[in-house]
Design a protein around this motif. Sequence first.
Motif, PDB file in Angstrom:
ATOM      1  N   PHE A   1      31.561  48.994  61.565  1.00 36.37           N
ATOM      2  CA  PHE A   1      31.812  48.500  60.211  1.00 36.37           C
ATOM      3  C   PHE A   1      30.532  48.748  59.412  1.00 36.37           C
ATOM      4  O   PHE A   1      29.591  47.964  59.506  1.00 36.37           O
ATOM      5  CB  PHE A   1      32.132  47.002  60.216  1.00 36.37           C
TER       6      PHE A   1
ATOM      7  N   ILE B   1      37.425  39.806  68.016  1.00 34.25           N
ATOM      8  CA  ILE B   1      36.047  40.215  68.257  1.00 34.25           C
ATOM      9  C   ILE B   1      35.589  39.610  69.584  1.00 34.25           C
ATOM     10  O   ILE B   1      35.786  38.420  69.843  1.00 34.25           O
ATOM     11  CB  ILE B   1      35.134  39.779  67.093  1.00 34.25           C
TER      12      ILE B   1
ATOM     13  N   LYS C   1      33.643  49.047  67.572  1.00 35.45           N
ATOM     14  CA  LYS C   1      34.172  49.493  66.288  1.00 35.45           C
ATOM     15  C   LYS C   1      33.040  49.353  65.284  1.00 35.45           C
ATOM     16  O   LYS C   1      32.334  48.347  65.261  1.00 35.45           O
ATOM     17  CB  LYS C   1      35.379  48.660  65.864  1.00 35.45           C
TER      18      LYS C   1
ATOM     19  N   ILE D   1      35.530  44.914  70.122  1.00 30.64           N
ATOM     20  CA  ILE D   1      36.865  44.351  69.936  1.00 30.64           C
ATOM     21  C   ILE D   1      37.563  44.339  71.296  1.00 30.64           C
ATOM     22  O   ILE D   1      37.612  45.366  71.988  1.00 30.64           O
ATOM     23  CB  ILE D   1      37.698  45.199  68.939  1.00 30.64           C
TER      24      ILE D   1
ATOM     25  N   ASP E   1      41.035  45.044  63.949  1.00 36.44           N
ATOM     26  CA  ASP E   1      39.697  44.541  63.648  1.00 36.44           C
ATOM     27  C   ASP E   1      39.379  43.262  64.429  1.00 36.44           C
ATOM     28  O   ASP E   1      38.313  42.675  64.251  1.00 36.44           O
ATOM     29  CB  ASP E   1      39.554  44.258  62.153  1.00 36.44           C
TER      30      ASP E   1
END
Length: 184
Positions: free
Chosen positions: A77, A108, A75, A84, A105
């Motif tokens: 950012f 992790i 993912k 993830i 989100d």
Amino acid sequence: MDKPEIRAMIRAKKRALSDAQIDQASKELGILFRQTPLYQQARTIYGYLPYNQEVRTTAILEQAIRDGKRVAVPKVFGERMVFIYLEDLTQVAPGYAKIPEPIADAPIADDPQALVLMPGLAFDPQGHRIGYGGGFYDKFLADEPQHPTLALCYDFQILPHLETQPFDIPVDQVIWADTELEVP
């Protein structure tokens, strides 16, 4: 050829693939991938979800989950990419560049020895790679260099030699599949 020319050539060849060619090559790559020592030794796979005509990795990652491995996908950012953990590969939505990525989100991924599946447009037998141009995987691996890496690709994505830059991190192993359909 320079990187933009190689990217354009490979993208054109990928767009010319039929769904049947992609499915056949992806199935073959899934079998070959599971046979590698890198896969067999991995507890965790940092994979990616397919976009456009990429190798269809969803079934490969689902099999990894069935094999008892943890699976994580990237993912983005901003300028940073994190992996993830996902137990359900349908919990995704279009993200950066409309590439499927987790809706959540977290959690992790945190396995420093996870096997990283590397996407890319072109590879050579020595593991050099030309990606899509964002540099996300090179940055990730520069920060976490201990990960083993493996790329799955189509036969036409393998070129004899690629010129790379010092920041381009090579792949440990490249596996490719023939895109010619077998005639029944």
